[in-house]
Design an enzyme around this catalytic site. Structure first.
Site, short mmCIF file in Angstrom:
data_model
loop_
_atom_site.label_atom_id
_atom_site.label_comp_id
_atom_site.label_asym_id
_atom_site.label_seq_id
_atom_site.Cartn_x
_atom_site.Cartn_y
_atom_site.Cartn_z
N GLN A 1 9.68 2.17 -2.44
CA GLN A 1 8.60 2.91 -1.75
C GLN A 1 9.14 4.10 -0.95
O GLN A 1 8.37 4.97 -0.55
CB GLN A 1 7.82 1.97 -0.81
CG GLN A 1 7.03 0.89 -1.57
CD GLN A 1 6.26 0.01 -0.64
OE1 GLN A 1 6.82 -0.94 -0.08
NE2 GLN A 1 4.99 0.29 -0.47
N LEU B 1 1.19 0.21 1.13
CA LEU B 1 1.48 1.49 1.79
C LEU B 1 1.62 2.63 0.79
O LEU B 1 1.48 3.79 1.15
CB LEU B 1 2.76 1.36 2.64
CG LEU B 1 2.68 0.34 3.79
CD1 LEU B 1 4.03 0.21 4.47
CD2 LEU B 1 1.61 0.73 4.81
N HIS C 1 4.31 -9.61 -3.11
CA HIS C 1 4.00 -8.18 -3.20
C HIS C 1 5.29 -7.34 -3.23
O HIS C 1 5.43 -6.43 -4.05
CB HIS C 1 3.13 -7.81 -1.99
CG HIS C 1 2.70 -6.39 -1.92
ND1 HIS C 1 1.41 -5.98 -2.17
CD2 HIS C 1 3.39 -5.25 -1.61
CE1 HIS C 1 1.32 -4.67 -2.02
NE2 HIS C 1 2.52 -4.20 -1.68
N HIS D 1 7.17 -4.96 -6.24
CA HIS D 1 7.63 -3.56 -6.12
C HIS D 1 9.00 -3.39 -6.78
O HIS D 1 9.27 -2.36 -7.41
CB HIS D 1 7.77 -3.16 -4.64
CG HIS D 1 6.51 -2.61 -4.03
ND1 HIS D 1 5.86 -1.51 -4.53
CD2 HIS D 1 5.81 -2.99 -2.93
CE1 HIS D 1 4.80 -1.24 -3.78
NE2 HIS D 1 4.74 -2.13 -2.80
O1 K1U Z 1 4.72 -3.17 0.53
C1 K1U Z 1 3.77 -2.63 1.07
O2 K1U Z 1 3.08 -1.79 0.52
C2 K1U Z 1 3.41 -3.07 2.46
C3 K1U Z 1 2.11 -3.81 2.52
C4 K1U Z 1 2.42 -5.29 2.37
C5 K1U Z 1 1.26 -6.21 2.19
C6 K1U Z 1 0.08 -6.11 2.90
C7 K1U Z 1 -0.94 -6.99 2.71
C8 K1U Z 1 -0.81 -7.98 1.81
C9 K1U Z 1 0.34 -8.07 1.10
C10 K1U Z 1 1.39 -7.20 1.30
C11 K1U Z 1 1.45 -3.56 3.85
O3 K1U Z 1 1.99 -3.85 4.86
S1 K1U Z 1 -0.10 -2.81 3.82
C12 K1U Z 1 -0.55 -2.73 5.57
C13 K1U Z 1 -1.02 -4.01 6.13
O4 K1U Z 1 -1.49 -4.85 5.39
C14 K1U Z 1 -0.94 -4.29 7.57
C15 K1U Z 1 -0.65 -3.30 8.48
C16 K1U Z 1 -0.57 -3.60 9.83
C17 K1U Z 1 -0.79 -4.87 10.26
C18 K1U Z 1 -1.09 -5.86 9.37
C19 K1U Z 1 -1.18 -5.58 8.02
ZN ZN Z 2 3.11 -2.23 -1.57
#
Ligand code: K1U
Ligand code: ZN
Length: 171
Positions: free
Chosen positions: A51, A92, A134, A138
Site C-alpha cells: 500500500q 485505505l 485483509h 494485500h
Molecule cells: O489495509 C488497509 O487497507 C487498512 C484497513 C484495514 C481494515 C479495515 C476494516 C476491516 C478490515 C481491515 C483499514 O484500516 S480501513 C480504516 C478503518 O477501518 C478504521 C479506521 C479507523 C478506526 C477504525 C477503523
Molecule cells: Zn486494504
C-alpha cells in the site's frame, strides 16, 4: 518520522504478489515504525507494505484505540481458519469512506516473524481476524473489492475516481 503516501486503486503495484523478507535489520525496523505512523495518521487499523509501494511480505496491525497491541507481520502465514462471518470492510487503498460486506473466516491462527525476527503465533477472532485476512490478501495482490460483484466493483472504482478528482481540485 516519515509518513508515506498510500497508493490507491487502480495502481498496479497493489496487484503484485509480494516477495518474502530474508533480512531483518535496522532499515526494516525503521520502515516498520514508519508504517505504524502512516497507519495511525490515515487513520487505519492495518497497513500492508504494497500500500506504500513496497513489494515485500510485511504488514502492521493495531485494532486497539490506545495503540496497545501493535502487531508486526513479517512473512505471515495463516495456518488454520474456521467459521464464516460477514463483516463490513474498508481499505485505505479504496479511499472515500467506502465500505461493503465481505465474508471472511471468523477465527484464524497465524504465524509470522516479529520486528526482531522471532517467530510467533496468534489466534484471532472479530476485527483482528478480519484485519489479518485483509492484510495477508494485500501481500498476494488481492483486495476486498475482488469479493464483490462486478457491478459493485465498477461503482466503487467510479466513486474512488470522483473522490480523487475532488481531492486534487482542493490541493
Ligand atoms: O489495509 C488497509 O487497507 C487498512 C484497513 C484495514 C481494515 C479495515 C476494516 C476491516 C478490515 C481491515 C483499514 O484500516 S480501513 C480504516 C478503518 O477501518 C478504521 C479506521 C479507523 C478506526 C477504525 C477503523
Ligand atoms: Zn486494504
Amino acid at each position: 518520522m516519515t509518513i508515506h503516501s498510500i497508493i490507491s486503486i487502480p495502481d498496479p503495484r497493489l496487484r503484485q504478489v509480494c516477495l518474502s523478507i530474508d533480512t531483518i535489520d535496522a532499515n526494516l525496523q525503521l520502515l516498520i515504525d514508519e508504517m505504524f505512523e502512516t497507519m495511525y495518521a490515515a487513520p487505519g487499523v492495518g497497513l500492508a507494505a504494497p500500500q506504500i509501494g513496497i513489494n515485500r511480505r510485511l504488514a502492521v496491525i493495531d485494532v486497539t484505540q490506545d495503540k496497545s497491541q501493535q502487531l508486526v507481520l513479517i512473512n505471515p502465514v495463516i495456518i488454520k481458519k474456521e467459521g464464516e462471518e460477514v463483516f463490513d470492510e474498508g481499505c485505505l487503498s479504496v479511499p472515500g469512506g467506502i465500505y461493503d460486506k465481505v465474508e471472511r473466516a471468523s477465527w484464524v491462527k497465524m504465524q509470522a516473524l516479529n520486528r526482531d525476527g522471532k517467530s510467533y503465533e496468534i489466534e484471532a477472532e472479530g476485527l483482528l481476524a478480519q484485519c489479518i485476512q485483509h492484510e495477508l490478501d494485500h501481500l498476494d495482490g488481492k483486495l476486498y473489492i475482488d469479493k464483490l460483484s462486478s457491478l459493485k466493483r465498477f461503482r466503487i472504482s467510479q466513486k474512488v475516481q470522483k473522490y480523487k478528482r475532488e481531492l486534487a481540485k482542493k490541493k
